[in-house]
Design an enzyme around this catalytic site. Structure first.
Site, PDB file in Angstrom:
ATOM      1  N   GLU A 170     118.600  78.785 -20.662  1.00  0.00           N
ATOM      2  CA  GLU A 170     118.883  80.060 -21.301  1.00  0.00           C
ATOM      3  C   GLU A 170     118.899  81.176 -20.254  1.00  0.00           C
ATOM      4  O   GLU A 170     118.793  82.347 -20.582  1.00  0.00           O
ATOM      5  CB  GLU A 170     117.904  80.363 -22.433  1.00  0.00           C
ATOM      6  CG  GLU A 170     116.450  80.366 -22.049  1.00  0.00           C
ATOM      7  CD  GLU A 170     115.541  80.705 -23.219  1.00  0.00           C
ATOM      8  OE1 GLU A 170     115.729  81.765 -23.815  1.00  0.00           O
ATOM      9  OE2 GLU A 170     114.652  79.893 -23.520  1.00  0.00           O
ATOM     10  N   CYS A 228     114.701  77.872 -25.886  1.00  0.00           N
ATOM     11  CA  CYS A 228     113.873  76.859 -25.205  1.00  0.00           C
ATOM     12  C   CYS A 228     114.054  75.455 -25.775  1.00  0.00           C
ATOM     13  O   CYS A 228     113.452  74.502 -25.284  1.00  0.00           O
ATOM     14  CB  CYS A 228     112.397  77.260 -25.277  1.00  0.00           C
ATOM     15  SG  CYS A 228     112.091  78.879 -24.572  1.00  0.00           S
ATOM     16  N   HIS A 233     106.124  72.731 -27.036  1.00  0.00           N
ATOM     17  CA  HIS A 233     106.778  73.769 -26.240  1.00  0.00           C
ATOM     18  C   HIS A 233     105.688  74.780 -25.860  1.00  0.00           C
ATOM     19  O   HIS A 233     104.938  75.237 -26.732  1.00  0.00           O
ATOM     20  CB  HIS A 233     107.891  74.446 -27.038  1.00  0.00           C
ATOM     21  CG  HIS A 233     108.361  75.713 -26.406  1.00  0.00           C
ATOM     22  ND1 HIS A 233     108.754  75.760 -25.079  1.00  0.00           N
ATOM     23  CD2 HIS A 233     108.457  76.989 -26.868  1.00  0.00           C
ATOM     24  CE1 HIS A 233     109.086  77.001 -24.782  1.00  0.00           C
ATOM     25  NE2 HIS A 233     108.898  77.768 -25.840  1.00  0.00           N
TER      26      HIS A 233
HETATM   27  N1  COA Z   1      89.276  88.050 -23.456  1.00  0.00           N
HETATM   28  C1  COA Z   1      89.679  86.900 -24.053  1.00  0.00           C
HETATM   29  N2  COA Z   1      90.746  86.847 -24.915  1.00  0.00           N
HETATM   30  C2  COA Z   1      91.403  88.001 -25.158  1.00  0.00           C
HETATM   31  C3  COA Z   1      91.033  89.223 -24.571  1.00  0.00           C
HETATM   32  C4  COA Z   1      89.901  89.209 -23.684  1.00  0.00           C
HETATM   33  N3  COA Z   1      89.488  90.336 -23.089  1.00  0.00           N
HETATM   34  N4  COA Z   1      91.884  90.178 -24.998  1.00  0.00           N
HETATM   35  C5  COA Z   1      92.756  89.585 -25.842  1.00  0.00           C
HETATM   36  N5  COA Z   1      92.478  88.277 -25.931  1.00  0.00           N
HETATM   37  C6  COA Z   1      93.195  87.243 -26.693  1.00  0.00           C
HETATM   38  C7  COA Z   1      93.645  87.716 -28.067  1.00  0.00           C
HETATM   39  O1  COA Z   1      92.611  87.579 -29.037  1.00  0.00           O
HETATM   40  C8  COA Z   1      94.834  86.804 -28.326  1.00  0.00           C
HETATM   41  O2  COA Z   1      94.388  85.529 -28.725  1.00  0.00           O
HETATM   42  P1  COA Z   1      94.805  84.957 -30.171  1.00  0.00           P
HETATM   43  O3  COA Z   1      96.287  85.048 -30.237  1.00  0.00           O
HETATM   44  O4  COA Z   1      94.285  83.580 -30.172  1.00  0.00           O
HETATM   45  O5  COA Z   1      94.166  85.861 -31.166  1.00  0.00           O
HETATM   46  C9  COA Z   1      95.427  86.614 -26.927  1.00  0.00           C
HETATM   47  O6  COA Z   1      94.401  86.975 -26.000  1.00  0.00           O
HETATM   48  C10 COA Z   1      96.639  87.497 -26.670  1.00  0.00           C
HETATM   49  O7  COA Z   1      96.259  88.821 -26.963  1.00  0.00           O
HETATM   50  P2  COA Z   1      97.244  89.795 -27.758  1.00  0.00           P
HETATM   51  O8  COA Z   1      96.591  91.090 -27.956  1.00  0.00           O
HETATM   52  O9  COA Z   1      97.783  89.094 -28.968  1.00  0.00           O
HETATM   53  O10 COA Z   1      98.386  89.919 -26.637  1.00  0.00           O
HETATM   54  P3  COA Z   1      99.703  90.760 -26.648  1.00  0.00           P
HETATM   55  O11 COA Z   1     100.026  91.311 -28.001  1.00  0.00           O
HETATM   56  O12 COA Z   1      99.629  91.721 -25.524  1.00  0.00           O
HETATM   57  O13 COA Z   1     100.797  89.661 -26.272  1.00  0.00           O
HETATM   58  C11 COA Z   1     102.285  87.912 -26.987  1.00  0.00           C
HETATM   59  C12 COA Z   1     100.830  88.341 -26.796  1.00  0.00           C
HETATM   60  C13 COA Z   1     102.355  86.423 -27.272  1.00  0.00           C
HETATM   61  C14 COA Z   1     102.880  88.685 -28.177  1.00  0.00           C
HETATM   62  C15 COA Z   1     103.083  88.248 -25.704  1.00  0.00           C
HETATM   63  O14 COA Z   1     102.530  87.539 -24.625  1.00  0.00           O
HETATM   64  C16 COA Z   1     104.556  87.959 -25.806  1.00  0.00           C
HETATM   65  O15 COA Z   1     105.334  88.749 -26.352  1.00  0.00           O
HETATM   66  N6  COA Z   1     105.014  86.798 -25.245  1.00  0.00           N
HETATM   67  C17 COA Z   1     106.404  86.416 -25.202  1.00  0.00           C
HETATM   68  C18 COA Z   1     106.901  85.770 -26.479  1.00  0.00           C
HETATM   69  C19 COA Z   1     106.401  84.372 -26.660  1.00  0.00           C
HETATM   70  O16 COA Z   1     106.064  83.685 -25.719  1.00  0.00           O
HETATM   71  N7  COA Z   1     106.387  83.896 -27.905  1.00  0.00           N
HETATM   72  C20 COA Z   1     105.892  82.577 -28.239  1.00  0.00           C
HETATM   73  C21 COA Z   1     106.780  81.804 -29.146  1.00  0.00           C
HETATM   74  S1  COA Z   1     108.240  81.265 -28.324  1.00  0.00           S
END
Ligand code: COA
Length: 383
Positions: free
Chosen positions: A80, A112, A234
């Site tokens: 992709e 993916c 994945h």
């Molecule tokens: N210590 C330990 N864990 C922590 C933390 C800390 N200080 N701060 C946050 N976390 C944890 C959160 O609880 C969360 O865990 P959970 O999902 O099990 O509850 C995790 O870390 C991520 O934190 P979050 O606040 O949800 O992160 P974010 O909103 O900044 O980003 C995504 C998370 C996935 C939305 C982001 O990485 C993203 O957009 N990724 C790309 C898209 C993707 O990969 N999608 C997946 C499907 S293809």
């Protein structure tokens, strides 16, 4: 019916990475969010003289013999991060791998998921043309906007799979569960070099697709979850695979540790996201990092591509598979990598996302064959 499956498999990842503790420090984030929350340690970063083609060629070169090359009738390039809207990246790889002209080559795309589509297509092609082989090249650079929620889930890598009637690594088993729905959880319009992503929605869409695909697979095969000794997912980041694992085992009232997950994530934790390649990187991680002899064991696999298509299928690991894996090569590749400083990471990111109609030459930063040397007369050049 002859068996079909993976005869050989290998991966490549660039020799440079950004430590996620460096990213956390620069972005004012708690490093534990990336380490424990997302489950990641490092993310591989391609230098400006690497791209999906050089990575794919390096992944394939280590496993292909001259006899294999002569038997490969089809190359399916799953990506992709395409470099051309018309010409398949597979044609560059075919030339750089010095393969015979008697070959059909095509690029496959569905976020993916594409490498799994390629695997199923390959199985059908081999059934139709016994004795012939299919080379699948799954190669991607996962690049999100700087300072966006996805930034910590970047990475880069390629997996090469040689698919044939002689599956020395893993047999593709009969039966699958499929799921598709038209959504906008992650997509990349033609004018953009980074995706648009609704991250939280994408994690929910992934889990929904997993449940639907698993149900379809179970209905078709009647294999229980505990008939699978391992599950590979994945893995855009290891925390996503952990969530998926919890969810799937919870449906069956099983504790997450009923089926061990850690060996399937060891490489992904060090490399980061490799989009189409990431499920197969997880499979290699399982094959190469567990102490257990996996011969005869079943691996349930969930492939997901945003947009979205999901598929659950299974592989049966073959006796003696260990002797057909380039494990020492992979371990050395990972241990020899160099950490980038933050300024270089940002500079390479900007170069990687820039769009220009001008010709350019790339600096010589990576060793080995091939290198992406730049663009001349609007055509990509390799050495
Ligand atoms: N210590 C330990 N864990 C922590 C933390 C800390 N200080 N701060 C946050 N976390 C944890 C959160 O609880 C969360 O865990 P959970 O999902 O099990 O509850 C995790 O870390 C991520 O934190 P979050 O606040 O949800 O992160 P974010 O909103 O900044 O980003 C995504 C998370 C996935 C939305 C982001 O990485 C993203 O957009 N990724 C790309 C898209 C993707 O990969 N999608 C997946 C499907 S293809």
């Amino acid at each position: 019916m002859h068996s079909v499956g993976i005869e050989k498999i290998s991966f490549y990842t660039p020799p440079f990475y950004l430590n996620l503790s460096t990213l956390a420090e620069q972005r004012g984030q708690d490093p534990e969010k990336f380490r424990r929350g997302l489950g990641q340690e490092k993310m591989s970063q391609p230098a400006p003289d690497e791209d999906i083609i050089t990575m794919a060629v390096k992944a394939a070169d280590v496993i292909l013999s001259e006899t294999d090359k002569a038997s490969i009738e089809t190359i399916l390039f799953a990506t992709e991060s395409g470099v051309d809207q018309s010409k398949s990246a597979g044609l560059y790889a075919h030339q750089l791998l010095q393969m015979p002209e008697t070959c059909r080559i095509v690029e496959v795309k569905q976020a993916c998921y594409a490498a799994t589509a390629a695997l199923q297509l390959a199985a059908g092609m081999i059934a139709w043309r016994p004795g012939k082989k299919v080379l699948i090249l799954a190669s991607d650079v996962a690049r999100y906007d700087l300072d966006s929620p996805g930034e910590a889930t970047q990475g880069a890598g390629a997996v090469a799979l040689l698919v044939s009637h002689d599956p020395k690594i893993a047999e593709l088993e009969w039966g699958c569960g499929l799921h598709s729905e038209g959504i906008h959880d992650f997509w990349r319009p033609n004018h953009r070099s980074t995706p648009l992503v609704d991250g939280k929605f994408s994690t929910k869409a992934y889990l929904n697709s997993l449940k639907f695909s698993w149900q379809g697979y179970f209905t078709e095969t009647q294999r229980a979850l505990t008939d699978h000794q391992w599950l590979c997912y994945h893995t855009p980041f290891c925390g996503m695979a952990r969530k998926a694992h919890r969810e799937l085992l919870h449906i069956h009232d099983l504790a997450p540790d009923t089926i061990e997950l850690a060996p399937t994530l060891a490489y992904n934790r060090e490399i980061g996201n490799a989009y189409t390649a990431s499920l197969y990187l997880s499979l290699i991680s399982l094959l190469e990092t567990t102490e257990v002899d996996l011969s005869g064991q079943r691996v349930g696999c969930f492939s997901y591509g945003s947009g979205a298509t999901g598929e659950f299928f299974s592989l049966k690991i073959q006796p003696g598979y260990q002797t057909h894996l380039p494990t020492a090569y992979h371990r050395k590749m990972l241990s020899d990598r160099q950490a980038l400083d933050f300024a270089t990471y940002q500079d390479w990111h900007e170069q990687g996302t820039a769009r220009s109609e001008e010709d350019f030459v790339t600096p010589e930063l990576t060793a080995g064959y091939p290198r992406f040397t730049g663009v001349t007369g609007q055509a990509r050049c390799y050495k």
